[in-house]
Design a protein around this motif. Structure first.
Motif, PDB file in Angstrom:
ATOM      1  N   ASP A  84     -56.677  -3.808  84.293  1.00 47.96           N
ATOM      2  CA  ASP A  84     -56.162  -5.005  84.423  1.00 47.96           C
ATOM      3  C   ASP A  84     -56.828  -6.122  82.966  1.00 47.96           C
ATOM      4  O   ASP A  84     -58.334  -6.449  83.549  1.00 47.96           O
ATOM      5  CB  ASP A  84     -55.986  -5.864  85.009  1.00 47.96           C
ATOM      6  N   PRO A  85     -56.712  -6.620  82.623  1.00 47.06           N
ATOM      7  CA  PRO A  85     -57.726  -6.982  81.235  1.00 47.06           C
ATOM      8  C   PRO A  85     -58.217  -8.553  81.822  1.00 47.06           C
ATOM      9  O   PRO A  85     -59.757  -8.443  81.152  1.00 47.06           O
ATOM     10  CB  PRO A  85     -56.874  -7.931  79.640  1.00 47.06           C
ATOM     11  N   ASP A  86     -57.540  -9.406  82.832  1.00 50.83           N
ATOM     12  CA  ASP A  86     -58.132 -10.301  83.424  1.00 50.83           C
ATOM     13  C   ASP A  86     -59.534  -9.735  84.520  1.00 50.83           C
ATOM     14  O   ASP A  86     -60.629 -10.692  83.732  1.00 50.83           O
ATOM     15  CB  ASP A  86     -56.803 -11.131  83.957  1.00 50.83           C
ATOM     16  N   VAL A  87     -59.424  -8.651  84.803  1.00 55.63           N
ATOM     17  CA  VAL A  87     -60.062  -8.862  85.966  1.00 55.63           C
ATOM     18  C   VAL A  87     -61.444  -8.096  85.044  1.00 55.63           C
ATOM     19  O   VAL A  87     -62.573  -8.583  84.797  1.00 55.63           O
ATOM     20  CB  VAL A  87     -60.223  -7.269  86.469  1.00 55.63           C
ATOM     21  N   ILE A  88     -61.840  -7.295  83.470  1.00 54.13           N
ATOM     22  CA  ILE A  88     -61.918  -7.120  82.653  1.00 54.13           C
ATOM     23  C   ILE A  88     -63.319  -7.648  81.922  1.00 54.13           C
ATOM     24  O   ILE A  88     -64.289  -7.894  82.151  1.00 54.13           O
ATOM     25  CB  ILE A  88     -61.671  -5.921  80.966  1.00 54.13           C
TER      26      ILE A  88
END
Length: 324
Positions: A276-280
């Motif tokens: 997930d881009p937000d998690v990354i």
């Protein structure tokens, strides 16, 4: 004969209902138990992953902080929880250090859990209070050696990685400091910010904001290489503490007996969250590194835990710090 047929029929109905429940899992919120205080490093990782996993699972992942005894209270709670797929556990290196730290352990880390996945690895940072009278690691070590009876070292309690890191630091520079345990690194950080304690080793997931704000003094990172989020911070090894390395790793577990289809779907949810881009971005901002796909399997987590137990057991026993 009729009774036998009835019993067989009931068993068939029960089996069908069980299979249906697995196929439709989850049908209610899932609890992810964190063994440390809210706001601490492991809690930050758990909440970040949980928010993303909620989207792919279609149910809320609720974070429950269950403190005590270096994570063993939470671990024992999850080990004895119903294996129905609604209770999971996230823990760091403390899962591997517990067998050596505790003479009486109510659970077996290798036998009493199902393994889901590894998640992220986090560097540690060596810190001191803002007004600590040393400007680099060499000055810090010299000051501590000259004043070791007056210096106290905060940690998140017996079994926490901050405690292990602090123990290794003391051994590396040849001192014995007064250790002040807290129930999690969040309250330990508050004590450091308030000047009630002098020194602490803690994860970047918690320390980076305080470092960048100038609220604490940073003396180095505990990884082999410098970390992206703190590019100007030297490692302890490059400053003279040869082979000093402590990295926090996080694994996700379930009670023994949790059905395999549920474990597989939970593993997929973890893997999805780690992409997930937000998690990354959140992990990048905090200095955490997402582990490679090859390590995100139940078998890989099991093997890694075994290797970490083998690695840290002798170190801890040599340090002579145990709890009943």
């Amino acid at each position: 004969m009729q009774l036998k047929r009835s019993l067989i029929g009931l068993l068939g109905v029960a089996a069908a209902a069980f299979a249906h429940a697995q196929a439709n899992w989850p049908t209610k919120p899932i609890t992810l138990v964190v063994p440390f205080a809210a706001g601490g490093p492991t809690d930050v990782v758990a909440r970040t992953l949980g928010a993303s996993m909620s989207k792919s699972l279609g149910q809320t992942v609720v974070i429950e902080n269950k403190l005590g005894a270096g994570g063993t209270v939470a671990a024992n709670y999850v080990a004895k929880a119903a294996p129905d797929g609604y209770t999971f556990f996230i823990h760091h290196n403390g899962m591997a250090t517990a067998p050596a730290l505790y003479r009486k352990l109510a659970f077996d880390p290798l036998k009493d859990f199902e393994f889901v996945s590894q998640a992220v690895e986090v560097p540690m940072t060596m810190l001191a209070r803002k007004d600590f009278p040393a400007n680099n690691l060499q000055e810090m070590v010299a000051y501590i050696k000259a004043n070791q009876s007056k210096i106290n070292l905060a940690n998140a309690g017996l079994g926490a990685v901050s405690q292990l890191c602090g123990m290794m630091f003391q051994r590396a520079i040849g001192v014995q400091l007064t250790e002040v345990p807290f129930q999690g690194t969040a309250p330990a950080m508050n004590a450091l910010l308030g000047g009630q304690v002098d020194v602490m080793c803690d994860q970047t997931t918690q320390t980076v904001p305080q470092i960048k704000a100038g609220n604490v003094k940073l003396y180095g990172v505990t990884t082999k290489n410098r970390v992206k989020v703190l590019p100007n911070a030297p490692t302890l090894a490059e400053q003279g503490l040869k082979d000093f390395e402590v990295v926090v790793w996080h694994g996700i577990y379930a009670p023994k007996g949790t059905p395999k289809p549920i474990l597989e779907r939970m593993n997929t949810a973890v893997r999805t969250a780690l992409k997930d881009p937000d998690v990354i971005k959140r992990m990048d901002d905090l200095g955490a590194e997402i582990v490679p796909d090859a390590t995100n399997t139940p078998d890989a987590l099991h093997k890694w835990l075994q290797s970490e137990i083998n690695k840290w057991g002798p170190v801890i026993k040599a340090g002579g710090k145990f709890a009943d």
